[in-house]
Enzyme design. Structure first.
Site, PDB file in Angstrom:
ATOM      1  N   GLY A  11       0.824  -1.212   0.000  1.00 22.93           N
ATOM      2  CA  GLY A  11       0.000   0.000   0.000  1.00 22.93           C
ATOM      3  C   GLY A  11       0.851   1.252   0.000  1.00 22.93           C
ATOM      4  CD  GLU A  40      14.051  -8.262  15.425  1.00 21.83           C
ATOM      5  OE1 GLU A  40      13.239  -8.124  16.351  1.00 21.83           O
ATOM      6  OE2 GLU A  40      15.178  -8.798  15.531  1.00 21.83           O
ATOM      7  CG  ASP A  69       8.160   3.265  11.468  1.00 27.11           C
ATOM      8  OD1 ASP A  69       8.112   2.121  10.979  1.00 27.11           O
ATOM      9  OD2 ASP A  69       7.794   3.514  12.621  1.00 27.11           O
ATOM     10  CB  SER A  70       3.496   5.754   8.631  1.00 21.11           C
ATOM     11  OG  SER A  70       3.495   4.571   7.852  1.00 21.11           O
ATOM     12  CE1 TYR A 154      -5.549  -0.137  12.632  1.00 21.25           C
ATOM     13  CE2 TYR A 154      -3.438   0.568  11.719  1.00 21.25           C
ATOM     14  CZ  TYR A 154      -4.168  -0.216  12.602  1.00 21.25           C
ATOM     15  OH  TYR A 154      -3.513  -1.081  13.442  1.00 21.25           O
ATOM     16  CG  ASP A 155      -6.160   4.579   4.042  1.00 18.06           C
ATOM     17  OD1 ASP A 155      -5.785   5.410   4.892  1.00 18.06           O
ATOM     18  OD2 ASP A 155      -5.495   4.312   3.022  1.00 18.06           O
ATOM     19  CE  LYS A 175      -3.764   7.391   2.480  1.00 15.80           C
ATOM     20  NZ  LYS A 175      -3.352   5.988   2.590  1.00 15.80           N
TER      21      LYS A 175
HETATM   22  P1  ITT Z   1       7.425  -1.423   6.106  1.00 16.42           P
HETATM   23  O1  ITT Z   1       8.040  -1.306   7.463  1.00 16.42           O
HETATM   24  O2  ITT Z   1       7.946  -2.573   5.310  1.00 16.42           O
HETATM   25  O3  ITT Z   1       7.450  -0.139   5.342  1.00 16.42           O
HETATM   26  P2  ITT Z   1       4.956  -1.720   7.624  1.00 16.42           P
HETATM   27  O4  ITT Z   1       3.516  -1.871   7.230  1.00 16.42           O
HETATM   28  O5  ITT Z   1       5.490  -2.686   8.646  1.00 16.42           O
HETATM   29  O6  ITT Z   1       5.841  -1.760   6.286  1.00 16.42           O
HETATM   30  P3  ITT Z   1       5.162   0.471   9.489  1.00 16.42           P
HETATM   31  O7  ITT Z   1       5.912  -0.288  10.505  1.00 16.42           O
HETATM   32  O8  ITT Z   1       5.562   1.887   9.199  1.00 16.42           O
HETATM   33  O9  ITT Z   1       5.217  -0.254   8.075  1.00 16.42           O
HETATM   34  O10 ITT Z   1       3.619   0.428   9.896  1.00 16.42           O
HETATM   35  C1  ITT Z   1       2.736   1.286   9.279  1.00 16.42           C
HETATM   36  C2  ITT Z   1       1.308   0.833   9.590  1.00 16.42           C
HETATM   37  O11 ITT Z   1       0.529   1.984   9.923  1.00 16.42           O
HETATM   38  C3  ITT Z   1       0.674   0.220   8.357  1.00 16.42           C
HETATM   39  O12 ITT Z   1       0.870  -1.182   8.304  1.00 16.42           O
HETATM   40  C4  ITT Z   1      -0.789   0.613   8.531  1.00 16.42           C
HETATM   41  O13 ITT Z   1      -1.423  -0.288   9.397  1.00 16.42           O
HETATM   42  C5  ITT Z   1      -0.682   1.969   9.213  1.00 16.42           C
HETATM   43  N1  ITT Z   1      -0.654   3.064   8.211  1.00 16.42           N
HETATM   44  C6  ITT Z   1       0.397   3.867   7.901  1.00 16.42           C
HETATM   45  N2  ITT Z   1       0.080   4.721   6.912  1.00 16.42           N
HETATM   46  C7  ITT Z   1      -1.201   4.467   6.595  1.00 16.42           C
HETATM   47  C8  ITT Z   1      -2.095   4.998   5.644  1.00 16.42           C
HETATM   48  O14 ITT Z   1      -1.722   5.943   4.788  1.00 16.42           O
HETATM   49  N3  ITT Z   1      -3.333   4.498   5.594  1.00 16.42           N
HETATM   50  C9  ITT Z   1      -3.728   3.518   6.431  1.00 16.42           C
HETATM   51  N4  ITT Z   1      -2.937   2.938   7.339  1.00 16.42           N
HETATM   52  C10 ITT Z   1      -1.681   3.404   7.435  1.00 16.42           C
HETATM   53 NA    NA Z   2       6.850   0.563  12.537  1.00 11.21          NA
END
Ligand code: ITT
Ligand code: NA
Length: 198
Positions: A11, A40, A69-70, A154-155, A175
């Site tokens: 995504g 990790e 990281d989000s 979570y969109d 978006k």
């Molecule tokens: P990478 O570390 O490989 O990039 P990840 O999914 O593990 O992938 P994160 O640790 O940054 O990445 O977790 C981000 C999570 O936050 C992601 O899996 C979603 O559940 C949520 N998230 C982040 N940005 C989002 C968005 O734009 N829309 C919806 N959910 C989002």
């Molecule tokens: Na993370």
């Protein structure tokens, strides 16, 4: 012109492809480097985790690498799931599982207390340079029923301030204009070419 993003999240990858594609860049992700190990996320902040991902992969590939990281910070849950957003319902759970857990945790929380913010930290790393760090947030509230098919994570539950639609009911252009990731990218776009050349 190629840019490497240290992500396995399809995504996120799609959003970066759209945003960098407009600027004429081809985007590669960890899916294009199956030999690389998983990094990790042992940090305790978004920035620490984004640095871990960007700096480790930049070192291993000896190329500039961007990492994201989000996560979603929900006020009624004291900021959870935050950096744990990807694994809120467990290490191998799906987006649907995370959304179900979020709805369950907020069952008794009234509408006016369902406020939340998406957070995005981007780290650009290249050998011999101090990493470039930008961040942005997107404020809204958590709905009661998942709605929409676009986006990811979570969109379907996130209703941005001043919107009646969820983020998953928006087009990707809509978006990206407002989102935490879109705003962080806008900040990065003013800085990264100078940083990379300098
Ligand atoms: P990478 O570390 O490989 O990039 P990840 O999914 O593990 O992938 P994160 O640790 O940054 O990445 O977790 C981000 C999570 O936050 C992601 O899996 C979603 O559940 C949520 N998230 C982040 N940005 C989002 C968005 O734009 N829309 C919806 N959910 C989002
Ligand atoms: Na993370």
């Amino acid at each position: 012109k190629t840019i490497i993003i240290a992500t396995r999240n399809t995504g996120k990858a799609q959003e970066f492809k759209t945003m960098f594609g407009r600027a004429g860049y081809e985007v590669k992700t960890l899916a294009d480097y199956p030999e690389l190990p998983d990094v990790e996320e042992t940090g305790s902040t978004f920035e620490e985790n984004a640095r871990l991902k960007a700096e480790t992969i930049a070192y291993l590939l000896n190329q500039p690498v961007l990492a994201d990281d989000s996560g979603l910070k929900v006020d009624a849950l004291g900021g959870m799931p935050g950096i744990y957003s990807a694994r809120f319902a467990g290490e191998h759970k799906s987006d649907a599982g995370n959304n179900a857990k979020l709805l369950y945790e907020l069952t008794d929380v009234p509408d006016e207390k369902r406020t939340a913010q998406f957070h995005c930290t981007l780290v650009f790393a290249a050998s011999g340079k101090e990493s470039l760090v930008v961040e942005a947030q997107w404020s809204g509230r958590i709905g009661r029923i998942p709605k929409g098919e676009n986006g990811f994570g979570y969109d379907p539950l996130f209703i941005p301030n001043d919107s009646t639609k969820t983020a998953a009911e928006m087009s990707s252009e809509e978006k990206n204009k407002m989102s935490h990731r879109g705003q962080a990218m806008a900040k990065l776009s003013q800085k990264w070419q100078k940083w990379l050349e300098g």
